[in-house]
Design an enzyme around this catalytic site. Sequence first.
Site, PDB file in Angstrom:
ATOM      1  N   LYS A 196      92.466  26.972 -12.919  1.00 32.08           N
ATOM      2  CA  LYS A 196      93.327  26.085 -13.659  1.00 32.08           C
ATOM      3  C   LYS A 196      93.672  26.679 -15.019  1.00 32.08           C
ATOM      4  CE  LYS A 196      90.552  22.443 -11.645  1.00 32.08           C
ATOM      5  NZ  LYS A 196      89.279  21.770 -11.906  1.00 32.08           N
ATOM      6  N   GLY A 197      92.999  27.764 -15.349  1.00 34.98           N
ATOM      7  CA  GLY A 197      93.079  28.333 -16.694  1.00 34.98           C
ATOM      8  C   GLY A 197      94.458  28.780 -17.140  1.00 34.98           C
TER       9      GLY A 197
ATOM     10  N   ASP B 201      88.303  39.367 -18.373  1.00 33.33           N
ATOM     11  CA  ASP B 201      86.945  39.560 -18.890  1.00 33.33           C
ATOM     12  C   ASP B 201      86.288  40.696 -18.102  1.00 33.33           C
ATOM     13  OD1 ASP B 201      84.436  39.260 -20.001  1.00 33.33           O
ATOM     14  OD2 ASP B 201      84.045  37.282 -19.178  1.00 33.33           O
TER      15      ASP B 201
ATOM     16  N   ARG C 166      89.832  22.422 -21.968  1.00 35.48           N
ATOM     17  CA  ARG C 166      91.081  23.102 -21.581  1.00 35.48           C
ATOM     18  C   ARG C 166      92.254  22.587 -22.398  1.00 35.48           C
ATOM     19  NH1 ARG C 166      90.196  25.913 -16.706  1.00 35.48           N
ATOM     20  NH2 ARG C 166      88.784  24.941 -15.233  1.00 35.48           N
TER      21      ARG C 166
HETATM   22  P1  IMP Z   1      86.797  37.905 -14.904  1.00 29.37           P
HETATM   23  O1  IMP Z   1      86.841  37.927 -13.409  1.00 29.37           O
HETATM   24  O2  IMP Z   1      85.410  38.086 -15.425  1.00 29.37           O
HETATM   25  O3  IMP Z   1      87.761  38.840 -15.573  1.00 29.37           O
HETATM   26  O4  IMP Z   1      87.090  36.453 -15.380  1.00 29.37           O
HETATM   27  C1  IMP Z   1      88.249  35.824 -15.225  1.00 29.37           C
HETATM   28  C2  IMP Z   1      88.042  34.332 -15.265  1.00 29.37           C
HETATM   29  O5  IMP Z   1      86.782  33.947 -15.828  1.00 29.37           O
HETATM   30  C3  IMP Z   1      89.094  33.738 -16.144  1.00 29.37           C
HETATM   31  O6  IMP Z   1      90.166  33.311 -15.367  1.00 29.37           O
HETATM   32  C4  IMP Z   1      88.387  32.581 -16.801  1.00 29.37           C
HETATM   33  O7  IMP Z   1      88.579  31.431 -16.041  1.00 29.37           O
HETATM   34  C5  IMP Z   1      86.909  32.912 -16.764  1.00 29.37           C
HETATM   35  N1  IMP Z   1      86.424  33.370 -18.083  1.00 29.37           N
HETATM   36  C6  IMP Z   1      86.115  34.617 -18.480  1.00 29.37           C
HETATM   37  N2  IMP Z   1      85.746  34.662 -19.762  1.00 29.37           N
HETATM   38  C7  IMP Z   1      85.820  33.388 -20.204  1.00 29.37           C
HETATM   39  C8  IMP Z   1      85.580  32.769 -21.506  1.00 29.37           C
HETATM   40  O8  IMP Z   1      85.228  33.381 -22.506  1.00 29.37           O
HETATM   41  N3  IMP Z   1      85.788  31.428 -21.545  1.00 29.37           N
HETATM   42  C9  IMP Z   1      86.193  30.676 -20.487  1.00 29.37           C
HETATM   43  N4  IMP Z   1      86.441  31.215 -19.287  1.00 29.37           N
HETATM   44  C10 IMP Z   1      86.252  32.554 -19.145  1.00 29.37           C
HETATM   45 MG    MG Z   2      90.167  31.054 -14.648  1.00 31.13          MG
END
Ligand code: IMP
Ligand code: MG
Length: 178
Positions: free
Chosen positions: A42-43, A101, A163
Site C-alpha cells: 500500500k506504500g 531498502d 501512512r
Molecule cells: P526492500 O525489499 O527491503 O527494499 O523493502 C521494500 C519495502 O519494505 C517497501 O515497499 C516498504 O514497504 C518497506 N520498508 C523498507 N524500509 C522501510 C522503512 O524505513 N519504513 C517503512 N517501510 C519500509
Molecule cells: Mg511497501
Amino acid sequence: MKNDIKRICVTEEKIMEIVKRLGMQITKDYEGKEPLFVGLLKGCNPFMMDLLKCVNLRCTLDYMDVSSYDGCTSTGQVKICHDLDESVEGKDIILVDDILDTGRTLNEVKGILSKRGAKSIKLCVLLNKPEGRKVDLEADYVGDLVPNEFVVGYGLDYNEKYRNLPYIGVLKEEIYSK
Ligand code: IMP
Ligand code: MG
C-alpha cells in the site's frame, strides 16, 4: 499521531518538489510512449497519485500488493497478495514504490514482470536507503536519500499505521516498545 514523531526527515514541501521533479523527468524520458505505472501497495499510494498528477503523458496505472515485511524487520521473502489486472507484455513499465531498502521486493517484482514479457522496466522510488541494500539494484528515479533508520509517513507504515502523515519522519523510541 503527529506527537509520535521524533524527527521529520522529508517535509511536505520537499515531497512536492520531488514529485514535480520526477514527474517532469518521466514526462521527458517517455515522450511519445504510453507507459504503464505499476504501484506496489500500500506504500506507493500517496506518492503514485501525486507523481501521476505531474506526468503529462497518456499513461495507464495498475497495482500489485506484495509483502516482505513484518513490523520493521525484512523477512527476505516476497509474496504476491494481489496481482495486476493488466498484462505487462510489450509494455514500458514504471514500477513505483515508497522506498528502496534491501532491494529484495523491487528486484523480485522486476524479475516477475520481466518474465511476463515487459518491454522495459524502470524503477521509481520516493526514498532510497542505500545502506540497507542486500541485492545489487538501483532505482532509475529517486526522490531523496534517507539514512539507515526506519521511517514512516506519506505511505510508509509502522504496523499499518502512520501512512497518512503528510511528511516522512522517524518515530519516537517509546512507540516501538509499546
Ligand atoms: P526492500 O525489499 O527491503 O527494499 O523493502 C521494500 C519495502 O519494505 C517497501 O515497499 C516498504 O514497504 C518497506 N520498508 C523498507 N524500509 C522501510 C522503512 O524505513 N519504513 C517503512 N517501510 C519500509
Ligand atoms: Mg511497501
